[in-house]
Write a protein that holds these residues in place. Structure first.
Motif, PDB file in Angstrom:
ATOM      1  N   ASP A  85      51.657  32.874  74.458  1.00  0.00           N
ATOM      2  CA  ASP A  85      52.698  33.392  73.562  1.00  0.00           C
ATOM      3  C   ASP A  85      52.212  33.569  72.131  1.00  0.00           C
ATOM      4  O   ASP A  85      52.606  34.533  71.450  1.00  0.00           O
ATOM      5  N   ASP A  86      51.354  32.664  71.649  1.00  0.00           N
ATOM      6  CA  ASP A  86      50.904  32.761  70.260  1.00  0.00           C
ATOM      7  C   ASP A  86      49.778  33.776  70.083  1.00  0.00           C
ATOM      8  O   ASP A  86      49.258  33.937  68.975  1.00  0.00           O
ATOM      9  N   LYS A  93      50.038  37.028  71.864  1.00  0.00           N
ATOM     10  CA  LYS A  93      50.524  38.211  72.569  1.00  0.00           C
ATOM     11  C   LYS A  93      49.957  39.509  71.996  1.00  0.00           C
ATOM     12  O   LYS A  93      49.762  40.496  72.711  1.00  0.00           O
TER      13      LYS A  93
END
Length: 214
Positions: free
Chosen positions: A179-180, A182
């Motif tokens: 997620d960090d 993307k």
């Protein structure tokens, strides 16, 4: 007599070439920095982190990012060669982003970072494709100018330090990132220089790009 003069001229040219004459970039290398100002570059918060001294961009101050915002390719690059002369002071950290986009503050969410770090506490060293394909070896010293170059062609990224390849990476199809991260994908966008922290001092000059056909 004519042959003697021609030989002399030829010898002089060869001597000049062998004594360290620095060739100018070929016509298809385009400068992104005029060596005098931050014209065509854009920074949000902590703009004072960046200045121009003695023909170089200096990154020194609070965390900030300087984005190329000029007319070359309308600051939107896909396939390209990029190169810059870089010098780090001891303990310094910085980076060169590509396929990124302007944002006012924080670490750029879009694009890849190419690391600039020869002696900072972060173990990822100069030339790393940050947190994707990292380099642990130290190839260049602080306080010495070196050339960092980036080649992007489709999904293929090659990073060189002083013409030595240190990263050769091909992004997988349908790559999945945490997620960090993307935004760490091949796409298109501009370049950005990083001001990492107040203790870091890094210089950039002779910044060129060569756009490549898609």
């Amino acid at each position: 007599m004519k042959n003697f003069r021609l030989t002399g001229i030829t010898a002089a040219v060869l001597l000049f070439a062998c004594t360290g004459f620095k060739q100018l970039p070929s016509h298809d290398w385009i400068p992104l920095f005029d060596g005098k100002s931050l014209n065509n570059w854009k920074v949000g918060d902590n703009a004072a982190t960046f200045s121009v001294q003695n023909g170089a961009i200096v990154a020194h101050g609070n965390t900030a990012h300087l984005f190329y915002d000029g007319p070359v390719e309308n600051h939107n690059f896909k396939n390209f060669e990029f190169k810059a002369r870089v010098m780090t002071m001891p303990g310094s950290n910085s980076g060169i982003y590509f396929h990124t986009a302007y944002q006012e503050n924080g670490w750029p969410a879009k694009g890849y970072e190419v690391q600039v770090n020869n002696s900072h506490t972060d173990w990822r060293r100069t030339g790393s494709l940050y947190a994707v394909q990292d380099v642990k070896e130290v190839y260049v010293k602080d306080s010495v100018w070196f050339t960092e170059s980036i080649l992007v062609r489709d999904k293929h990224v090659v990073i060189k330090i002083n013409d030595k390849t240190v990263v050769d990476y091909t992004e997988p199809e349908n790559v999945s990132r945490p997620d960090d991260m993307k935004g760490r994908i091949i796409s298109n966008g501009t370049f950005a220089l990083q001001g990492h922290d107040p203790k870091s001092i890094v210089y950039f000059k002779d910044i060129y790009v060569k756009p490549l056909a898609d």
